[in-house]
Design an enzyme around this catalytic site. Sequence first.
Site, PDB file in Angstrom:
ATOM      1  N   HIS A  37       0.841  -1.200   0.000  1.00 31.26           N
ATOM      2  CA  HIS A  37       0.000   0.000   0.000  1.00 31.26           C
ATOM      3  C   HIS A  37       0.877   1.252   0.000  1.00 31.26           C
ATOM      4  O   HIS A  37       0.598   2.231  -0.681  1.00 31.26           O
ATOM      5  CB  HIS A  37      -0.884   0.032   1.256  1.00 31.26           C
ATOM      6  CG  HIS A  37      -1.819  -1.123   1.397  1.00 31.26           C
ATOM      7  ND1 HIS A  37      -1.641  -2.117   2.330  1.00 31.26           N
ATOM      8  CD2 HIS A  37      -2.948  -1.453   0.726  1.00 31.26           C
ATOM      9  CE1 HIS A  37      -2.624  -3.003   2.246  1.00 31.26           C
ATOM     10  NE2 HIS A  37      -3.435  -2.632   1.275  1.00 31.26           N
ATOM     11  N   GLY A 147      -2.772  -2.027  -7.193  1.00 33.10           N
ATOM     12  CA  GLY A 147      -1.605  -2.907  -7.192  1.00 33.10           C
ATOM     13  C   GLY A 147      -1.750  -4.033  -8.212  1.00 33.10           C
ATOM     14  O   GLY A 147      -2.834  -4.606  -8.361  1.00 33.10           O
ATOM     15  N   ASP A 150      -3.265  -7.667  -7.274  1.00 32.92           N
ATOM     16  CA  ASP A 150      -4.641  -8.089  -7.555  1.00 32.92           C
ATOM     17  C   ASP A 150      -4.900  -7.839  -9.035  1.00 32.92           C
ATOM     18  O   ASP A 150      -5.591  -6.894  -9.412  1.00 32.92           O
ATOM     19  CB  ASP A 150      -5.605  -7.328  -6.652  1.00 32.92           C
ATOM     20  CG  ASP A 150      -5.330  -7.613  -5.189  1.00 32.92           C
ATOM     21  OD1 ASP A 150      -5.754  -8.669  -4.702  1.00 32.92           O
ATOM     22  OD2 ASP A 150      -4.626  -6.811  -4.532  1.00 32.92           O
ATOM     23  N   GLN A 153      -8.464  -7.726 -10.441  1.00 31.27           N
ATOM     24  CA  GLN A 153      -9.159  -6.546  -9.927  1.00 31.27           C
ATOM     25  C   GLN A 153      -8.758  -5.300 -10.718  1.00 31.27           C
ATOM     26  O   GLN A 153      -9.594  -4.480 -11.091  1.00 31.27           O
ATOM     27  CB  GLN A 153      -8.817  -6.357  -8.449  1.00 31.27           C
ATOM     28  CG  GLN A 153      -9.297  -5.044  -7.859  1.00 31.27           C
ATOM     29  CD  GLN A 153      -9.014  -4.970  -6.372  1.00 31.27           C
ATOM     30  OE1 GLN A 153      -9.709  -5.581  -5.584  1.00 31.27           O
ATOM     31  NE2 GLN A 153      -7.995  -4.242  -5.991  1.00 31.27           N
TER      32      GLN A 153
HETATM   33  P1  AMP Z   1      -6.428  -4.128  -0.214  1.00 32.89           P
HETATM   34  O1  AMP Z   1      -6.237  -3.308   1.008  1.00 32.89           O
HETATM   35  O2  AMP Z   1      -5.962  -5.544  -0.083  1.00 32.89           O
HETATM   36  O3  AMP Z   1      -7.831  -4.012  -0.768  1.00 32.89           O
HETATM   37  O4  AMP Z   1      -5.483  -3.497  -1.319  1.00 32.89           O
HETATM   38  C1  AMP Z   1      -5.536  -2.139  -1.646  1.00 32.89           C
HETATM   39  C2  AMP Z   1      -4.661  -1.881  -2.834  1.00 32.89           C
HETATM   40  O5  AMP Z   1      -3.308  -2.244  -2.522  1.00 32.89           O
HETATM   41  C3  AMP Z   1      -5.064  -2.728  -4.058  1.00 32.89           C
HETATM   42  O6  AMP Z   1      -4.935  -1.933  -5.230  1.00 32.89           O
HETATM   43  C4  AMP Z   1      -4.055  -3.842  -4.037  1.00 32.89           C
HETATM   44  O7  AMP Z   1      -3.824  -4.421  -5.305  1.00 32.89           O
HETATM   45  C5  AMP Z   1      -2.826  -3.113  -3.519  1.00 32.89           C
HETATM   46  N1  AMP Z   1      -1.852  -4.060  -2.965  1.00 32.89           N
HETATM   47  C6  AMP Z   1      -2.076  -5.041  -2.059  1.00 32.89           C
HETATM   48  N2  AMP Z   1      -0.963  -5.763  -1.829  1.00 32.89           N
HETATM   49  C7  AMP Z   1       0.001  -5.225  -2.616  1.00 32.89           C
HETATM   50  C8  AMP Z   1       1.380  -5.523  -2.850  1.00 32.89           C
HETATM   51  N3  AMP Z   1       1.991  -6.525  -2.228  1.00 32.89           N
HETATM   52  N4  AMP Z   1       2.062  -4.751  -3.730  1.00 32.89           N
HETATM   53  C9  AMP Z   1       1.446  -3.729  -4.381  1.00 32.89           C
HETATM   54  N5  AMP Z   1       0.153  -3.394  -4.206  1.00 32.89           N
HETATM   55  C10 AMP Z   1      -0.571  -4.135  -3.349  1.00 32.89           C
END
Ligand code: AMP
Length: 293
Positions: A37, A147, A150, A153
């Site tokens: 994040h 990210g 996903d 997504q």
């Molecule tokens: P989440 O809180 O899991 O819904 O993720 C929020 C955002 O952070 C989404 O766009 C995810 O794809 C991104 N994200 C989660 N994990 C990672 C990671 N390891 N590297 C880069 N982006 C990430």
Amino acid sequence: MKIIRTARSMAAWSERLRREGATIGFVPTMGALHDGHRSLIRAARLRCDALVVSIFVNPTQFSPTENVTTYPRPIPRDRALCREEGVDVCFEPTAQAMYPGGFQTIVTVPAVARRWEGEARPHHFVGVATVVTKLFGIVQPHLALFGQKDFQQAALVRQLVNDLNLGVAIQVRPTVRERDGLAMSSRNIYLSADERRIAPLLSQALRTGRRMIEDGMNDVAAIERIMRQTIEQAPTIYVEYLAVCDQDSLEPLSVVTARAVLLGAVRIGSVRLIDNLLVKMPGGKSRVSPHYS
Ligand code: AMP
């Protein structure tokens, strides 16, 4: 840093900034923030005048068998990370504020959502598409960052922004990993020490698949077989899917093309992990989709 909890105050803040001519960057999250994040937040900070991070554990993207109430919610730590990274607004709406009585509209992106995560988690992407559309309506960003972790997504968000002319630029940032290759995820904390030790096998299998392609192999069945064998070294990991797909349609390929992505999902105990790698074709020419930075 401002903490805003209602859609009305959030929209009013954004409208004022837009009137002043500021560009608004947006990183939607479910909290439990980690360095993945953080990399999105940093990239957004560099590209926009004002930066909004939302923290909302969206109940509609969880299935009845997934427990939304136990999703980690370390709010003080999350706010501290946002403050450290120069975020202007943390938008933390309640579920009641997002889905008041009488709420009924849903957004579906059927073809992108059909396979892989969509198959394993029915309704997940309807929840994601609907909440992202709502958040864009409230925050009114010029640019939103997602990210690559996903992958499906991100493809779904690009499709819906295009189809519905939402006027938000989408940027997808590379996956941030632990030193042993495991993709960072808010779910990794659920892994026991033994499970954590074998969790990097997923990224290892994807790297093996990518190496085979870089070495000139284009027989998808053989690549998938070797990736599966890499993971099945550990009897306690269950492979949900490992596939070579087209980067845009996410349809499985039978022969590797220049626009391929390797997608994988495994289950270790009760934890589901997903990961992916873009393919670089032999000759070192990167022919990945222009959406991925
Ligand atoms: P989440 O809180 O899991 O819904 O993720 C929020 C955002 O952070 C989404 O766009 C995810 O794809 C991104 N994200 C989660 N994990 C990672 C990671 N390891 N590297 C880069 N982006 C990430």
